[in-house]
Design a protein around this motif. Structure first.
Motif, PDB file in Angstrom:
ATOM      1  N   UNK A 161      34.952  26.050  55.022  1.00 20.61           N
ATOM      2  CA  UNK A 161      34.929  27.500  55.253  1.00 20.61           C
ATOM      3  C   UNK A 161      35.493  28.266  54.059  1.00 20.61           C
ATOM      4  N   UNK A 162      36.599  27.786  53.503  1.00 20.10           N
ATOM      5  CA  UNK A 162      37.205  28.473  52.354  1.00 20.10           C
ATOM      6  C   UNK A 162      36.257  28.442  51.157  1.00 20.10           C
ATOM      7  N   UNK A 163      35.621  27.295  50.915  1.00 19.12           N
ATOM      8  CA  UNK A 163      34.692  27.181  49.784  1.00 19.12           C
ATOM      9  C   UNK A 163      33.510  28.124  49.964  1.00 19.12           C
ATOM     10  N   UNK A 164      32.947  28.163  51.160  1.00 15.23           N
ATOM     11  CA  UNK A 164      31.819  29.060  51.437  1.00 15.23           C
ATOM     12  C   UNK A 164      32.250  30.515  51.302  1.00 15.23           C
ATOM     13  N   UNK A 165      33.466  30.812  51.696  1.00 14.04           N
ATOM     14  CA  UNK A 165      33.976  32.181  51.629  1.00 14.04           C
ATOM     15  C   UNK A 165      34.055  32.699  50.189  1.00 14.04           C
ATOM     16  N   UNK A 166      34.380  31.818  49.257  1.00 13.61           N
ATOM     17  CA  UNK A 166      34.490  32.247  47.852  1.00 13.61           C
ATOM     18  C   UNK A 166      33.145  32.799  47.370  1.00 13.61           C
ATOM     19  N   UNK A 167      32.107  31.994  47.460  1.00 13.65           N
ATOM     20  CA  UNK A 167      30.799  32.441  46.960  1.00 13.65           C
ATOM     21  C   UNK A 167      30.236  33.586  47.805  1.00 13.65           C
ATOM     22  N   UNK A 168      30.472  33.561  49.102  1.00 12.46           N
ATOM     23  CA  UNK A 168      29.963  34.621  49.984  1.00 12.46           C
ATOM     24  C   UNK A 168      30.584  35.974  49.671  1.00 12.46           C
ATOM     25  N   UNK A 169      31.881  35.991  49.404  1.00  6.66           N
ATOM     26  CA  UNK A 169      32.543  37.263  49.098  1.00  6.66           C
ATOM     27  C   UNK A 169      32.183  37.785  47.716  1.00  6.66           C
ATOM     28  N   UNK A 170      31.947  36.891  46.772  1.00  3.42           N
ATOM     29  CA  UNK A 170      31.461  37.335  45.460  1.00  3.42           C
ATOM     30  C   UNK A 170      30.098  38.002  45.650  1.00  3.42           C
ATOM     31  N   UNK A 171      29.235  37.375  46.430  1.00  2.00           N
ATOM     32  CA  UNK A 171      27.897  37.925  46.675  1.00  2.00           C
ATOM     33  C   UNK A 171      27.968  39.264  47.403  1.00  2.00           C
ATOM     34  N   UNK A 172      28.797  39.337  48.436  1.00  2.00           N
ATOM     35  CA  UNK A 172      28.892  40.589  49.187  1.00  2.00           C
ATOM     36  C   UNK A 172      29.443  41.709  48.312  1.00  2.00           C
ATOM     37  N   UNK A 173      30.433  41.393  47.493  1.00  2.00           N
ATOM     38  CA  UNK A 173      30.988  42.403  46.595  1.00  2.00           C
ATOM     39  C   UNK A 173      29.964  42.917  45.598  1.00  2.00           C
ATOM     40  N   UNK A 174      29.164  42.005  45.066  1.00  2.00           N
ATOM     41  CA  UNK A 174      28.145  42.394  44.080  1.00  2.00           C
ATOM     42  C   UNK A 174      27.093  43.310  44.688  1.00  2.00           C
ATOM     43  N   UNK A 175      26.922  43.235  46.000  1.00  2.00           N
ATOM     44  CA  UNK A 175      25.925  44.067  46.684  1.00  2.00           C
ATOM     45  C   UNK A 175      26.475  45.447  47.070  1.00  2.00           C
ATOM     46  N   UNK A 176      27.767  45.641  46.916  1.00  2.00           N
ATOM     47  CA  UNK A 176      28.375  46.924  47.286  1.00  2.00           C
ATOM     48  C   UNK A 176      28.090  47.988  46.240  1.00  2.00           C
ATOM     49  N   UNK A 177      28.113  49.236  46.690  1.00  2.00           N
ATOM     50  CA  UNK A 177      27.763  50.340  45.800  1.00  2.00           C
ATOM     51  C   UNK A 177      28.948  50.823  44.963  1.00  2.00           C
ATOM     52  N   UNK A 178      30.146  50.635  45.438  1.00  2.00           N
ATOM     53  CA  UNK A 178      31.293  51.145  44.682  1.00  2.00           C
ATOM     54  C   UNK A 178      32.081  50.001  44.037  1.00  2.00           C
ATOM     55  N   UNK A 179      32.668  50.295  42.907  1.00  2.00           N
ATOM     56  CA  UNK A 179      33.482  49.315  42.199  1.00  2.00           C
ATOM     57  C   UNK A 179      34.697  48.938  43.031  1.00  2.00           C
ATOM     58  N   UNK A 180      35.255  49.904  43.744  1.00  2.00           N
ATOM     59  CA  UNK A 180      36.422  49.635  44.586  1.00  2.00           C
ATOM     60  C   UNK A 180      36.092  48.606  45.674  1.00  2.00           C
ATOM     61  N   UNK A 181      34.933  48.760  46.313  1.00  2.00           N
ATOM     62  CA  UNK A 181      34.498  47.779  47.309  1.00  2.00           C
ATOM     63  C   UNK A 181      34.276  46.414  46.662  1.00  2.00           C
ATOM     64  N   UNK A 182      33.630  46.419  45.517  1.00  2.00           N
ATOM     65  CA  UNK A 182      33.369  45.184  44.783  1.00  2.00           C
ATOM     66  C   UNK A 182      34.684  44.461  44.505  1.00  2.00           C
ATOM     67  N   UNK A 183      35.676  45.183  44.007  1.00  2.00           N
ATOM     68  CA  UNK A 183      36.977  44.600  43.706  1.00  2.00           C
ATOM     69  C   UNK A 183      37.657  44.048  44.954  1.00  2.00           C
TER      70      UNK A 183
END
Length: 121
Positions: A43-65
């Motif tokens: 779960x932790x390993x999947x969470x790393x790549x999943x959160x990078x992907x979700x952040x990259x899809x966000x419209x604001x830099x603050x959300x991405x961060x």
């Protein structure tokens, strides 16, 4: 097929490799750990790549961060779980897996730093 924003990120690609390595690392754990460390590591390993992907899809830099910060937290969690597994004798952490964890940490921190820099108009 069109490449998505996160797929262009080297850190995401490395995090995906980390998922595969974490699954291999935990595949021979005792059955008693199926709902313990095995599940937590995966779960932790999947969470790393999943959160990078979700952040990259966000419209604001603050959300991405924010999502990159969550990914970094999951990576710290994964690192701890890998070390616990090694200490308990469930598996031996290979130098390649350790290097992959370090690599993702480094690239994630670099991406966070670059996005945190003030932008000049």
């Amino acid at each position: 097929m069109k490449e998505r924003p996160h797929q262009r990120l080297e850190v995401w690609r490395d995090a995906m490799s980390l998922v595969e390595a974490a699954y291999r690392f935990s595949q021979d754990f005792p059955d008693t750990e199926r709902f313990g460390l095995t599940l937590q590591i995966r779960r932790a390993a999947v969470s790393v790549s999943s959160n990078i992907a979700e952040g990259a899809a966000r419209r604001s830099t603050l959300d991405y961060l924010r999502f990159l910060s969550i990914a970094r937290g999951s990576l710290s969690e994964l690192d701890t779980q890998l070390q616990i597994s090694t200490r308990l004798g469930f598996a031996e952490m290979s130098p390649e897996l350790n290097e992959l964890v370090d690599c993702v940490f480094s690239k994630l921190n670099a991406l966070i730093r670059s996005l945190s820099k003030p932008r000049t108009p």
